[in-house]
Design a protein around this motif. Structure first.
Motif, short mmCIF file in Angstrom:
data_model
loop_
_atom_site.label_atom_id
_atom_site.label_comp_id
_atom_site.label_asym_id
_atom_site.label_seq_id
_atom_site.Cartn_x
_atom_site.Cartn_y
_atom_site.Cartn_z
N GLN A 77 11.53 66.56 68.44
CA GLN A 77 10.83 67.83 68.49
C GLN A 77 10.09 68.12 67.19
OE1 GLN A 77 14.18 70.52 69.92
NE2 GLN A 77 12.40 71.53 70.81
N ILE A 78 10.80 67.98 66.08
CA ILE A 78 10.23 68.29 64.77
C ILE A 78 9.05 67.38 64.46
CG2 ILE A 78 10.68 68.30 62.28
CD1 ILE A 78 11.91 70.64 63.77
N VAL A 79 9.20 66.10 64.74
CA VAL A 79 8.09 65.16 64.50
C VAL A 79 6.90 65.53 65.38
CG1 VAL A 79 7.34 62.77 64.79
CG2 VAL A 79 9.55 63.27 63.71
N GLY A 80 7.18 65.84 66.65
CA GLY A 80 6.09 66.19 67.56
C GLY A 80 5.34 67.43 67.12
N CYS A 189 17.06 63.45 54.02
CA CYS A 189 17.25 62.19 54.76
C CYS A 189 18.43 61.40 54.19
CB CYS A 189 15.98 61.36 54.71
SG CYS A 189 14.57 62.10 55.59
N PHE A 190 18.50 61.27 52.88
CA PHE A 190 19.59 60.50 52.28
C PHE A 190 20.94 61.19 52.53
CE2 PHE A 190 16.37 58.77 49.05
CZ PHE A 190 16.15 57.64 49.83
N TYR A 191 20.94 62.51 52.46
CA TYR A 191 22.18 63.25 52.70
C TYR A 191 22.69 63.00 54.12
CZ TYR A 191 25.24 67.27 53.53
OH TYR A 191 26.29 68.08 53.88
N LEU A 248 12.05 59.91 59.42
CA LEU A 248 11.52 59.29 58.21
C LEU A 248 10.41 58.29 58.52
CD1 LEU A 248 11.94 59.27 55.15
CD2 LEU A 248 13.64 57.46 55.46
N PHE A 249 10.64 57.41 59.48
CA PHE A 249 9.63 56.40 59.80
C PHE A 249 8.41 57.03 60.48
CE2 PHE A 249 13.30 53.44 59.46
CZ PHE A 249 12.76 52.59 58.51
N SER A 250 8.63 58.08 61.26
CA SER A 250 7.51 58.74 61.94
C SER A 250 6.57 59.40 60.93
CB SER A 250 8.02 59.78 62.93
OG SER A 250 8.76 59.17 63.96
N ILE A 251 7.14 60.13 59.96
CA ILE A 251 6.26 60.80 59.00
C ILE A 251 5.55 59.78 58.11
CG2 ILE A 251 7.60 62.93 59.04
CD1 ILE A 251 8.82 62.17 56.39
N ALA A 252 6.21 58.66 57.83
CA ALA A 252 5.56 57.61 57.04
C ALA A 252 4.38 57.02 57.81
CB ALA A 252 6.56 56.52 56.68
N LEU A 253 4.59 56.75 59.11
CA LEU A 253 3.52 56.19 59.94
C LEU A 253 2.37 57.17 60.09
CD1 LEU A 253 2.48 53.98 61.84
CD2 LEU A 253 3.76 55.08 63.71
#
Length: 272
Positions: A77-80, A189-191, A248-253
């Motif tokens: 949801q957040i990524v979308g 993300c690390f947490y 993480l991977f979505s926002i990087a892409l």
């Protein structure tokens, strides 16, 4: 298991009619009620329509209820909302953006809100305010608080992307700003990735889990508590790690795609 859960509910519960009508109203306004400055290109129209579709799927589809079951679905949801719908809507809205210039104080306010530091801080503050464990659990049990944070996050994302595409015209500023924004998400993300237990009671504690689910389900369609508790066997640590990795991977892409696209657009405009 999720299919069994969804089969128990009516179509109107799974698909939010209010959000659908809101999206339809905005689309009608876009095409028929709001004048444009200059020619609306096909890329603007397509981008806007795709953005509205993603917005509805993220906020008004069964994904909204599934997000109550697992953090992984919530992260979709957040990524979308933040990294797909928001940039698409900003690109598509460009021919309409002149309306803000009709209000005397609006340009000055937008200039301030869209400074790199301001835009990054606003988006980061809303993200962490919502996703801090104690606040997230409270928001998921209070429908209005949840709507407040989701709406605030989405508006902050619209502000960030409009600044990214149309205010930060220096590509170096765009790269630096994007790198800082992604870095701002890394502590969360690390947490979540390194935690040995689920960080949210919403996905761990049966009482909080039940309250979170019942908030978004009409009273006349609610099942016995035992029905909902049966969905708690989702491993909260696994779902948490998968959700954060997806985020993480979505926002990087998306960052790489938008940076390359914006750089090409800048070159094309300079060539003209």
């Amino acid at each position: 298991m999720i299919e069994i859960f969804l089969d128990e509910f009516h179509f109107s519960t799974l698909w939010n009619g209010g959000i659908f009508l809101f999206c339809a109203f905005i689309i009608i306004c876009y095409f028929f009620m709001i004048p444009s400055k200059g020619k609306v290109k096909a890329i603007h129209t397509i981008s806007f329509l795709l953005g509205m579709i993603i917005l509805f799927l993220a906020a008004g589809s069964p994904l909204n209820i599934i997000g109550r079951l697992t953090l992984q679905a919530h992260m979709y949801q957040i990524v979308g909302l933040l990294f797909v719908a928001a940039p698409l809507l900003v690109i598509g809205w460009r021919p309409k953006s002149w309306i803000s210039q009709k209000i005397s104080w609006m340009p000055r306010m937008l200039d301030y809100l869209r400074k790199p530091a301001t835009a990054i801080i606003i988006l980061t503050v809303f993200f962490y305010s919502y996703h801090m464990p104690f606040m997230f659990d409270i928001a998921r049990m209070e429908l209005y608080w949840n709507h407040f944070f989701m709406l605030g996050l989405f508006i902050a994302a619209l502000n960030f992307w409009s600044a990214f595409f149309y205010y930060w015209l220096d590509n170096r500023v765009r790269w630096y700003a994007m790198a800082i924004q992604i870095s701002a998400f890394l502590p969360y993300c690390f947490y979540g990735l390194l935690a040995s237990t689920g960080i949210y009671q919403t996905y761990n504690d049966p009482a909080v889990f039940l309250e979170s689910l019942k908030v978004c389900i009409p009273v006349d369609l609610q099942m016995p508590d035992e029905f909902y508790i049966g969905f708690l066997p989702f491993d909260p640590v696994y779902e948490q790690q998968m959700g954060i990795l997806i985020f993480l991977f979505s926002i990087a892409l998306v960052s790489v795609i938008t940076l390359v696209w914006a750089q090409r657009q800048t070159k094309n405009e300079k060539a003209l």
